[in-house]
Design a protein around this motif. Structure first.
Motif, short mmCIF file in Angstrom:
data_model
loop_
_atom_site.label_atom_id
_atom_site.label_comp_id
_atom_site.label_asym_id
_atom_site.label_seq_id
_atom_site.Cartn_x
_atom_site.Cartn_y
_atom_site.Cartn_z
N ARG A 95 110.28 24.13 -30.84
CA ARG A 95 108.97 25.13 -30.88
C ARG A 95 108.72 25.89 -32.10
O ARG A 95 107.48 26.05 -32.55
CB ARG A 95 108.88 25.92 -29.51
N LYS A 96 109.76 26.30 -32.62
CA LYS A 96 109.53 27.03 -34.05
C LYS A 96 109.25 26.35 -35.13
O LYS A 96 108.39 26.68 -35.90
CB LYS A 96 110.90 27.85 -34.41
N LEU A 97 109.88 24.93 -35.38
CA LEU A 97 109.54 24.06 -36.21
C LEU A 97 108.02 23.66 -36.35
O LEU A 97 107.17 23.54 -37.04
CB LEU A 97 110.43 22.88 -36.15
N LYS A 98 107.45 23.50 -34.67
CA LYS A 98 106.13 23.21 -34.45
C LYS A 98 105.10 24.30 -34.93
O LYS A 98 104.17 23.95 -35.75
CB LYS A 98 105.96 22.95 -33.13
N ALA A 99 105.73 25.41 -34.75
CA ALA A 99 104.63 26.62 -35.29
C ALA A 99 104.71 26.65 -36.59
O ALA A 99 103.61 26.77 -37.31
CB ALA A 99 105.21 28.10 -34.68
N LEU A 100 105.68 26.54 -37.23
CA LEU A 100 105.97 26.50 -38.78
C LEU A 100 105.10 25.36 -39.34
O LEU A 100 104.21 25.52 -40.40
CB LEU A 100 107.49 26.31 -39.12
N ALA A 101 105.14 24.13 -38.60
CA ALA A 101 104.69 23.04 -38.99
C ALA A 101 103.02 23.07 -39.11
O ALA A 101 102.13 22.82 -40.06
CB ALA A 101 105.10 21.75 -38.38
N LEU A 102 102.45 23.88 -37.94
CA LEU A 102 101.21 23.98 -37.73
C LEU A 102 100.57 25.03 -38.81
O LEU A 102 99.58 24.82 -39.40
CB LEU A 102 100.98 24.76 -36.28
N LEU A 103 101.46 26.00 -39.12
CA LEU A 103 101.18 26.96 -40.20
C LEU A 103 101.13 26.29 -41.52
O LEU A 103 100.12 26.72 -42.32
CB LEU A 103 102.32 28.09 -40.23
N LEU A 104 102.22 25.67 -41.96
CA LEU A 104 102.11 24.90 -43.11
C LEU A 104 100.77 23.97 -43.25
O LEU A 104 100.20 23.81 -44.28
CB LEU A 104 103.45 24.33 -43.36
N ALA A 105 100.66 23.06 -42.24
CA ALA A 105 99.37 22.28 -42.27
C ALA A 105 98.13 22.92 -42.36
O ALA A 105 97.42 22.48 -43.29
CB ALA A 105 99.24 21.30 -40.92
N GLN A 112 91.48 19.38 -44.72
CA GLN A 112 91.74 17.92 -44.04
C GLN A 112 91.04 17.97 -42.49
O GLN A 112 90.94 19.00 -41.99
CB GLN A 112 92.91 17.59 -43.97
N VAL A 113 91.13 16.65 -42.01
CA VAL A 113 90.69 16.38 -40.55
C VAL A 113 91.63 17.03 -39.71
O VAL A 113 92.70 16.75 -40.07
CB VAL A 113 90.52 14.94 -40.45
N PRO A 114 91.15 17.87 -38.58
CA PRO A 114 92.08 18.30 -37.71
C PRO A 114 93.15 17.47 -37.21
O PRO A 114 94.19 17.48 -36.73
CB PRO A 114 91.16 18.78 -36.46
N LEU A 115 92.71 16.14 -36.93
CA LEU A 115 93.69 15.08 -36.49
C LEU A 115 94.91 14.78 -37.45
O LEU A 115 96.09 14.80 -37.02
CB LEU A 115 92.94 13.75 -36.30
N ILE A 116 94.44 14.89 -38.82
CA ILE A 116 95.73 14.64 -39.75
C ILE A 116 96.63 16.00 -39.78
O ILE A 116 97.85 15.78 -39.86
CB ILE A 116 95.06 14.53 -40.94
N GLN A 117 96.09 17.16 -39.40
CA GLN A 117 96.45 18.31 -39.43
C GLN A 117 97.56 18.29 -38.15
O GLN A 117 98.84 18.71 -38.00
CB GLN A 117 95.84 19.65 -39.50
N ARG A 118 97.02 17.97 -37.18
CA ARG A 118 97.97 17.62 -35.84
C ARG A 118 99.02 16.90 -35.81
O ARG A 118 100.04 17.00 -35.58
CB ARG A 118 96.86 17.46 -34.81
N ALA A 119 98.64 15.65 -36.59
CA ALA A 119 99.73 14.72 -36.88
C ALA A 119 100.70 15.01 -37.60
O ALA A 119 101.96 14.86 -37.26
CB ALA A 119 99.23 13.45 -37.43
N PHE A 120 100.57 15.88 -38.60
CA PHE A 120 101.38 16.47 -39.56
C PHE A 120 102.51 17.52 -38.63
O PHE A 120 103.48 17.52 -39.02
CB PHE A 120 100.73 17.37 -40.57
N ALA A 121 101.50 18.36 -38.05
CA ALA A 121 102.42 19.42 -37.17
C ALA A 121 103.14 18.82 -35.92
O ALA A 121 104.27 19.49 -35.56
CB ALA A 121 101.40 20.48 -36.44
N GLU A 122 102.96 17.54 -35.63
CA GLU A 122 103.85 17.04 -34.63
C GLU A 122 105.03 16.02 -35.21
O GLU A 122 106.30 16.43 -34.44
CB GLU A 122 102.94 16.06 -33.73
N ILE A 123 104.67 15.47 -36.18
CA ILE A 123 105.84 14.88 -37.01
C ILE A 123 107.10 15.49 -37.47
O ILE A 123 108.05 15.08 -37.14
CB ILE A 123 105.18 13.81 -38.21
N ILE A 124 106.46 16.58 -38.18
CA ILE A 124 107.50 17.71 -38.84
C ILE A 124 108.74 17.93 -37.78
O ILE A 124 109.86 17.86 -37.93
CB ILE A 124 107.07 18.68 -39.65
#
Length: 191
Positions: A95-105, A112-124
């Motif tokens: 959960r913390k890594l997801k929050a960090l990935a969302l912030l970094l995205a 960028q497209v929100p879909l790309i941001q979301r994918a980045f935030a899920e993969i990391i």
């Protein structure tokens, strides 16, 4: 003090002050540092569960006879128990890594497209948790069951995680509050 030494010290002080982040940059840096610290603590707690399991197996082997069960069963029980104990910490790290990935995205890919941001935030976070599990697996080799059993234990852990996600989050929150309360009590005693 000699004038060149004073100038050098003043230049060094000015350089250090220019390196300090200010405003939003300082706030973001504090948020990122706090998230990384929390992930590190959760990883340490996960590692501690596996180290304790390894230690207990060693003590049990030296101190008393284990019940009549084969080594695969023993390793499966020990590894499964350590994995179950570590699930709340792994969920918190995720959960913390997801929050960090969302912030970094949001910071890096603001246009960028929100879909790309979301994918980045899920993969990391998923890749990070996989790396954490590989690291844990590498130092807990002595209690790893055979691959087929290991995969079934990991699948079972995934199902338990899905079924008990919210209770694990609540448990971790209570543990975190208790830790902070204890640390604050210790700080108050020293003051």
């Amino acid at each position: 003090a000699p004038a060149p030494a004073i100038r050098a010290a003043q230049a060094y002080t000015a350089w250090l002050q220019s390196m300090q982040l200010q405003g939003d940059g300082a706030t973001l840096a504090r948020i990122i540092a706090r998230i990384l610290l929390q992930v590190l603590v959760n990883c340490a707690m996960t590692a501690a569960a596996f180290v304790a399991a390894i230690y207990l197996v060693g003590v049990a082997e030296r101190s008393f006879a284990l019940p009549d069960m084969d080594e695969t069963t023993q390793k499966s029980i020990v590894f499964g128990g350590a994995l179950l104990i570590s699930l709340p910490f792994l969920i918190a790290a995720y959960r913390k890594l997801k929050a960090l990935a969302l912030l970094l995205a949001e910071m890096v890919m603001a246009q960028q497209v929100p879909l790309i941001q979301r994918a980045f935030a899920e993969i990391i976070p998923l890749v990070s948790i996989a790396l954490i599990m590989l690291l844990i697996g590498s130092f807990s080799r002595s209690i790893l069951p055979p691959m087929v059993v290991l995969l079934s234990l990991l699948l079972a852990a995934a199902l338990v995680t899905l079924a008990l996600w919210r209770p694990f989050v609540r448990l971790h929150t209570r543990l975190q509050v208790a830790l902070f309360d204890t640390l604050n009590e210790k700080a108050d005693e020293k003051a």
